[in-house]
Motif scaffolding. Structure first.
Motif, PDB file in Angstrom:
ATOM      1  N   PRO A 191       5.209   5.171  -8.993  1.00  0.00           N
ATOM      2  CA  PRO A 191       4.379   6.014  -9.869  1.00  0.00           C
ATOM      3  C   PRO A 191       3.541   7.049  -9.126  1.00  0.00           C
ATOM      4  O   PRO A 191       3.065   7.999  -9.754  1.00  0.00           O
ATOM      5  CB  PRO A 191       3.483   4.996 -10.593  1.00  0.00           C
ATOM      6  CG  PRO A 191       3.502   3.766  -9.743  1.00  0.00           C
ATOM      7  CD  PRO A 191       4.852   3.748  -9.099  1.00  0.00           C
ATOM      8  N   GLU A 192       3.331   6.878  -7.814  1.00  0.00           N
ATOM      9  CA  GLU A 192       2.511   7.833  -7.066  1.00  0.00           C
ATOM     10  C   GLU A 192       3.332   9.089  -6.738  1.00  0.00           C
ATOM     11  O   GLU A 192       4.308   9.029  -5.989  1.00  0.00           O
ATOM     12  CB  GLU A 192       2.005   7.182  -5.772  1.00  0.00           C
ATOM     13  CG  GLU A 192       1.297   8.123  -4.812  1.00  0.00           C
ATOM     14  CD  GLU A 192       0.171   8.906  -5.453  1.00  0.00           C
ATOM     15  OE1 GLU A 192       0.197  10.147  -5.342  1.00  0.00           O
ATOM     16  OE2 GLU A 192      -0.734   8.274  -6.063  1.00  0.00           O
ATOM     17  N   PRO A 193       2.953  10.253  -7.287  1.00  0.00           N
ATOM     18  CA  PRO A 193       3.760  11.470  -7.073  1.00  0.00           C
ATOM     19  C   PRO A 193       3.828  11.916  -5.622  1.00  0.00           C
ATOM     20  O   PRO A 193       4.842  12.463  -5.191  1.00  0.00           O
ATOM     21  CB  PRO A 193       3.067  12.516  -7.956  1.00  0.00           C
ATOM     22  CG  PRO A 193       1.694  11.985  -8.202  1.00  0.00           C
ATOM     23  CD  PRO A 193       1.821  10.495  -8.191  1.00  0.00           C
ATOM     24  N   ARG A 194       2.760  11.683  -4.835  1.00  0.00           N
ATOM     25  CA  ARG A 194       2.798  12.092  -3.435  1.00  0.00           C
ATOM     26  C   ARG A 194       3.831  11.288  -2.659  1.00  0.00           C
ATOM     27  O   ARG A 194       4.465  11.803  -1.725  1.00  0.00           O
ATOM     28  CB  ARG A 194       1.413  11.937  -2.811  1.00  0.00           C
ATOM     29  CG  ARG A 194       0.424  13.010  -3.244  1.00  0.00           C
ATOM     30  CD  ARG A 194      -0.977  12.697  -2.787  1.00  0.00           C
ATOM     31  NE  ARG A 194      -1.577  11.608  -3.547  1.00  0.00           N
ATOM     32  CZ  ARG A 194      -2.802  11.130  -3.328  1.00  0.00           C
ATOM     33  NH1 ARG A 194      -3.552  11.639  -2.365  1.00  0.00           N
ATOM     34  NH2 ARG A 194      -3.281  10.150  -4.066  1.00  0.00           N
ATOM     35  N   ALA A 239      13.043  23.513 -11.526  1.00  0.00           N
ATOM     36  CA  ALA A 239      11.713  23.238 -10.972  1.00  0.00           C
ATOM     37  C   ALA A 239      11.695  23.539  -9.480  1.00  0.00           C
ATOM     38  O   ALA A 239      12.622  23.245  -8.755  1.00  0.00           O
ATOM     39  CB  ALA A 239      11.334  21.787 -11.211  1.00  0.00           C
ATOM     40  N   VAL A 240      10.612  24.112  -9.041  1.00  0.00           N
ATOM     41  CA  VAL A 240      10.478  24.449  -7.634  1.00  0.00           C
ATOM     42  C   VAL A 240       9.961  23.258  -6.836  1.00  0.00           C
ATOM     43  O   VAL A 240      10.286  23.080  -5.673  1.00  0.00           O
ATOM     44  CB  VAL A 240       9.543  25.667  -7.464  1.00  0.00           C
ATOM     45  CG1 VAL A 240       9.317  25.963  -5.992  1.00  0.00           C
ATOM     46  CG2 VAL A 240      10.129  26.876  -8.167  1.00  0.00           C
ATOM     47  N   GLY A 241       9.124  22.425  -7.460  1.00  0.00           N
ATOM     48  CA  GLY A 241       8.507  21.302  -6.767  1.00  0.00           C
ATOM     49  C   GLY A 241       9.521  20.382  -6.133  1.00  0.00           C
ATOM     50  O   GLY A 241      10.520  20.018  -6.750  1.00  0.00           O
ATOM     51  N   ARG A 242       9.247  19.998  -4.885  1.00  0.00           N
ATOM     52  CA  ARG A 242      10.203  19.188  -4.146  1.00  0.00           C
ATOM     53  C   ARG A 242      10.292  17.778  -4.708  1.00  0.00           C
ATOM     54  O   ARG A 242      11.223  17.053  -4.390  1.00  0.00           O
ATOM     55  CB  ARG A 242       9.817  19.162  -2.672  1.00  0.00           C
ATOM     56  CG  ARG A 242       9.751  20.540  -2.066  1.00  0.00           C
ATOM     57  CD  ARG A 242       9.606  20.485  -0.579  1.00  0.00           C
ATOM     58  NE  ARG A 242      10.872  20.094   0.031  1.00  0.00           N
ATOM     59  CZ  ARG A 242      11.167  20.354   1.298  1.00  0.00           C
ATOM     60  NH1 ARG A 242      10.323  20.984   2.051  1.00  0.00           N
ATOM     61  NH2 ARG A 242      12.307  19.960   1.809  1.00  0.00           N
ATOM     62  N   SER A 243       9.279  17.357  -5.498  1.00  0.00           N
ATOM     63  CA  SER A 243       9.356  16.034  -6.096  1.00  0.00           C
ATOM     64  C   SER A 243      10.139  16.065  -7.394  1.00  0.00           C
ATOM     65  O   SER A 243      10.337  15.032  -8.026  1.00  0.00           O
ATOM     66  CB  SER A 243       7.944  15.494  -6.350  1.00  0.00           C
ATOM     67  OG  SER A 243       7.239  16.365  -7.214  1.00  0.00           O
ATOM     68  N   GLY A 244      10.577  17.246  -7.844  1.00  0.00           N
ATOM     69  CA  GLY A 244      11.348  17.365  -9.071  1.00  0.00           C
ATOM     70  C   GLY A 244      12.809  17.038  -8.860  1.00  0.00           C
ATOM     71  O   GLY A 244      13.236  16.558  -7.811  1.00  0.00           O
ATOM     72  N   ARG A 245      13.595  17.400  -9.853  1.00  0.00           N
ATOM     73  CA  ARG A 245      15.005  17.044  -9.820  1.00  0.00           C
ATOM     74  C   ARG A 245      15.774  17.837  -8.768  1.00  0.00           C
ATOM     75  O   ARG A 245      16.786  17.363  -8.244  1.00  0.00           O
ATOM     76  CB  ARG A 245      15.607  17.254 -11.205  1.00  0.00           C
ATOM     77  CG  ARG A 245      14.960  16.364 -12.259  1.00  0.00           C
ATOM     78  CD  ARG A 245      15.504  16.605 -13.644  1.00  0.00           C
ATOM     79  NE  ARG A 245      16.844  16.044 -13.786  1.00  0.00           N
ATOM     80  CZ  ARG A 245      17.428  15.856 -14.972  1.00  0.00           C
ATOM     81  NH1 ARG A 245      16.793  16.167 -16.076  1.00  0.00           N
ATOM     82  NH2 ARG A 245      18.633  15.366 -15.044  1.00  0.00           N
ATOM     83  N   ASP A 246      15.347  19.042  -8.483  1.00  0.00           N
ATOM     84  CA  ASP A 246      16.082  19.854  -7.509  1.00  0.00           C
ATOM     85  C   ASP A 246      16.197  19.162  -6.160  1.00  0.00           C
ATOM     86  O   ASP A 246      17.277  19.108  -5.566  1.00  0.00           O
ATOM     87  CB  ASP A 246      15.380  21.197  -7.315  1.00  0.00           C
ATOM     88  CG  ASP A 246      15.696  22.185  -8.429  1.00  0.00           C
ATOM     89  OD1 ASP A 246      16.494  21.837  -9.305  1.00  0.00           O
ATOM     90  OD2 ASP A 246      15.133  23.287  -8.421  1.00  0.00           O
ATOM     91  N   ASP A 284       0.845  -1.195   0.000  1.00  0.00           N
ATOM     92  CA  ASP A 284       0.000   0.000   0.000  1.00  0.00           C
ATOM     93  C   ASP A 284       0.882   1.248   0.000  1.00  0.00           C
ATOM     94  O   ASP A 284       1.594   1.518   0.964  1.00  0.00           O
ATOM     95  CB  ASP A 284      -0.892  -0.030   1.243  1.00  0.00           C
ATOM     96  CG  ASP A 284      -1.794   1.198   1.357  1.00  0.00           C
ATOM     97  OD1 ASP A 284      -1.737   2.068   0.468  1.00  0.00           O
ATOM     98  OD2 ASP A 284      -2.549   1.275   2.338  1.00  0.00           O
ATOM     99  N   TRP A 285       0.822   2.034  -1.102  1.00  0.00           N
ATOM    100  CA  TRP A 285       1.669   3.218  -1.175  1.00  0.00           C
ATOM    101  C   TRP A 285       1.337   4.212  -0.058  1.00  0.00           C
ATOM    102  O   TRP A 285       2.218   4.939   0.410  1.00  0.00           O
ATOM    103  CB  TRP A 285       1.546   3.901  -2.533  1.00  0.00           C
ATOM    104  CG  TRP A 285       0.250   4.639  -2.765  1.00  0.00           C
ATOM    105  CD1 TRP A 285      -0.859   4.181  -3.400  1.00  0.00           C
ATOM    106  CD2 TRP A 285      -0.056   5.966  -2.320  1.00  0.00           C
ATOM    107  NE1 TRP A 285      -1.851   5.134  -3.386  1.00  0.00           N
ATOM    108  CE2 TRP A 285      -1.377   6.244  -2.747  1.00  0.00           C
ATOM    109  CE3 TRP A 285       0.639   6.945  -1.625  1.00  0.00           C
ATOM    110  CZ2 TRP A 285      -2.008   7.459  -2.487  1.00  0.00           C
ATOM    111  CZ3 TRP A 285       0.012   8.158  -1.358  1.00  0.00           C
ATOM    112  CH2 TRP A 285      -1.297   8.410  -1.792  1.00  0.00           C
ATOM    113  N   GLY A 286       0.088   4.232   0.388  1.00  0.00           N
ATOM    114  CA  GLY A 286      -0.302   5.133   1.462  1.00  0.00           C
ATOM    115  C   GLY A 286       0.407   4.798   2.761  1.00  0.00           C
ATOM    116  O   GLY A 286       0.845   5.690   3.488  1.00  0.00           O
TER     117      GLY A 286
END
Length: 698
Positions: free
Chosen positions: A350-353, A393-400, A314-316
């Motif tokens: 695959p789940e972005p969260r 990218a600003v998003g924390r899930s991005g490459r930065d 369960d990814w959650g």
């Protein structure tokens, strides 16, 4: 409805933003048939009348009307109103605030402590209204009622009986969990009910058919009796989580978020809905948080529980494990290698969260993130090019975020990736500050950093844009950028000029003799009226020419009595960096050993040791501050490691620190991005100090 509202002189009352003459409109808005108007009114109540938990005279005047609204079945969205009343009446001041008779508000004003007691008494007097809400047709009302009863009703035994009876007929899962949580709250608040309640929770944890209910009972029992948590709690909880996952697999999840909301209340609701969306049992997170809190210093059990969650299908549950471990690792030392490796594995989910949670967690680990380095490299290689996933990218899930984590872990594979990032139009400042731990291999970044610094405009935004670049140039020893650094030093605008100059001077000091071209300006800045600039100029001048006679008088000037401690600390630190050549300044340092400021005493003692080698005066000061101010221990341990055998009397303090399970800088309800890194640095320095002491003993 709202009988007598016009009889209150609202204009004579106040809230967070002044006179409370707007409160009647807010109260009427809470009863509106329009959902948007109700939400706006609730936002106003939290924003002004109960701002940041404060209780004003207008808050007290609202209580009868809020109770009336809660009791009226014709009013919609009464669940949030029950929560509002619970918050107003449930605040408990600490002893010092009660003794002072006032509570500091968020806006600098002081609110009479009696307001909080009067609020609790007023709501308790009308708390019978909550008794009928446990059977209300609206599940949101039933969800809020148990906590209100446990917190505010004056007859806890009656409430306990009601909650337990209601549990036998309630069918809504989250309401049932709220009933169990309220039972636990009653046990914590009323010692006379605790033994009976703990026994009942233990029975429920084994007897209930619903695994979620059993987990809730187990969590609350652990909360009420942390000393009686069974040794097999990890396999027990893991089995319950698997039952919950299996039972929920056929469910449809928690729905999808509503549209964008204009109010703060709406934004919070939207975030919660987004967090829960697609998860069959999002409520397990809060149950596990309760259990982790009860387990407290049983770090091995908590790690084992997190590991079991990280291996769940369960990814959650895996996401919950990451957030829970974030709290664990910030407070407790432990063996986290396998946890970090498994968190790294989530970067490819695959789940972005889940990816976002993993990236955010790894960013804060620094050297502890090394087990996830391969996963971070793979994540960076797989991330799509372009603005959506690129280095800007600003998003924390991005490459930065992944690149920051990799660089902070000290992995040199980050260097070419940082070089590519520096070619982007925008670079996240944390990337530039992450160059510290990359060693000599990062020298190849200097040309790109130099080009970026050359393009920075000498305008009012200079500090924000140049400071990270100057820091990175110092980290990579990029002395070839001297012309660009001097341009910034010379062109600093009036806005934050001292901070710009100080940042440029710190970089010049790292360049050392390669910065001799700057010597005339450095000499001129020695006389600057800012201690930060003057002392930084002295440091850079010493690094360039090593002429102590020229810089010591300047630093001694900033050590005089009456100079602010922050300025004296800066001067003392630089004298310590100069070392034995600064021994003539020892008389100026000695008075600071008796300063009331512990940081001043540490800076002075460390500088005195580094300049004269004296321990008779300095070591007792360092050890006293070690006990007085735990946040100074990193600096003190660094000095003890340099002292070696001469610091033998510090051995018990160092040994005690190394055997502590709790991080030295752990704070309740607060954390900094570098907290774990600083504590790990303290442990490293303590080990080094102990090794040097022990070698000197033979």
């Amino acid at each position: 409805m709202l009988t007598g509202i016009e009889e209150v002189d609202w204009a004579s009352l106040g809230h967070a933003y002044g006179p409370a003459d707007d409160v009647p409109e807010l109260l009427r808005g809470l009863a509106s048939a329009d959902p948007a108007e109700r939400e706006t009114a609730l936002d106003g109540m939290y924003g002004a009348v109960h701002h940041q938990g404060d209780v004003y005279d207008s808050t007290l005047a609202c209580i009868p009307f809020l109770l009336e609204l809660v009791a009226d079945p014709g009013v919609q969205d009464r669940g949030p109103l029950v929560e509002l009343l619970t918050s107003i009446g449930g605040i408990e001041l600490d002893g010092e605030e009660e003794e002072m008779g006032e509570h500091p508000g968020e806006n600098g004003e002081f609110i009479p402590a009696a307001n909080y007691a009067m609020a609790a008494a007023a709501i308790a007097a009308g708390a019978d209204v909550f008794l009928g809400l446990v059977t209300d047709p609206d599940p949101e009302v039933r969800l809020a009622a148990p906590c209100a009863l446990a917190s505010l009703h004056p007859e806890p035994a009656r409430v306990l009986t009601l909650l337990r009876e209601r549990l036998t007929v309630e069918r809504d899962t989250e309401v049932r969990l709220a009933l169990v949580a309220a039972v636990g709250q009653l046990a914590l608040r009323h010692a006379s009910l605790r033994a009976e309640t703990v026994d009942w929770l233990g029975w429920l944890a084994r007897a209930a058919q619903d695994p979620g209910l059993r987990l809730a009972a187990l969590a609350q029992r652990a909360r009420c009796a942390p000393g009686e948590i069974p040794d097999d709690v990890v396999p027990w909880v893991t089995a319950l989580l698997e039952e919950i996952r299996t039972a929920s697999a056929a469910g449809t999840g928690s729905g999808t978020p509503r549209g964008a909301a204009p109010t703060l209340i709406g934004q919070v609701r939207e975030l919660l809905e987004e967090h829960a969306a697609g998860r069959p049992a999002p409520w397990t997170e809060e149950l596990l948080r309760t259990l982790h809190t009860a387990l407290d210093d049983r770090v091995d059990d908590r790690i084992a529980l997190v590991l079991a969650q990280l291996r769940s299908p369960d990814w959650g549950q895996r996401s919950d494990a990451i957030w829970l471990c974030g709290s664990l690792i910030r407070v407790w030392r432990g063996r986290y290698e396998e946890v970090v490796r498994l968190v790294g594995d989530q970067l490819h989910d695959p789940e972005p969260r889940l990816r976002e949670a993993a990236t955010s967690f790894l960013e804060r680990l620094f050297e502890l993130g090394a087990p996830a380095a391969d996963a971070l490299v793979a994540r960076l290689a797989a991330a799509p090019p372009g603005p959506a996933g690129g280095y800007g990218a600003v998003g924390r899930s991005g490459r930065d975020g992944a690149l920051i984590a990799l660089a902070r872990a000290g992995d040199i594979r980050a260097v070419p990736l940082l070089a590519r990032a520096l070619e982007e139009d925008e670079v996240r400042r944390e990337l530039l500050y992450a160059t510290d731990g990359l060693g000599p291999s990062a020298a190849t970044l200097a040309p790109a950093l130099r080009r970026r610094l050359a393009r920075v405009g000498l305008d009012e935004r200079l500090y924000d844009r140049a400071a990270p670049l100057l820091h990175a140039l110092a980290a990579v020893r990029g002395a070839q950028a001297l012309p660009e650094v001097l341009r910034v030093l010379r062109g600093a605008p009036a806005n934050r000029r001292d901070r710009v100059r100080e940042a440029a001077l710190r970089t010049l000091a790292v360049f050392g003799p390669a910065a001799r071209e700057a010597v005339p300006e450095l000499r001129e800045l020695l006389a600057d009226g800012s201690a930060a600039v003057s002392t930084a100029a002295a440091r850079a001048l010493w690094a360039a020419e090593e002429d102590a006679a020229e810089v010591l008088p300047v630093l001694e000037r900033w050590l005089r009595p009456g100079v602010p401690d922050a300025d004296r600390c800066a001067a003392a630190r630089i004298l310590g960096e100069i070392g034995p050549a600064a021994a003539p300044a020892a008389p100026a340092l000695r008075p600071a050993l008796a300063s009331r400021d512990p940081w001043m005493r540490v800076r002075a003692a460390a500088a005195l040791w580094r300049t004269t080698g004296e321990t008779a005066e300095t070591l007792p000061v360092l050890l006293a501050v070690w006990e007085e101010n735990r946040h100074a221990r990193v600096d003190i341990a660094e000095c003890l490691a340099e002292m070696g055998p001469a610091a033998a009397s510090a051995r018990p303090a160092v040994l005690t620190e190394l055997t502590r399970g709790r991080r030295h800088n752990a704070r309740e309800g607060a954390s900094g991005s570098h907290d774990v890194h600083l504590d790990e640095k303290l442990l490293t320095l303590c080990r080094a100090a102990l090794a040097r002491m022990e070698r000197g003993a033979y």
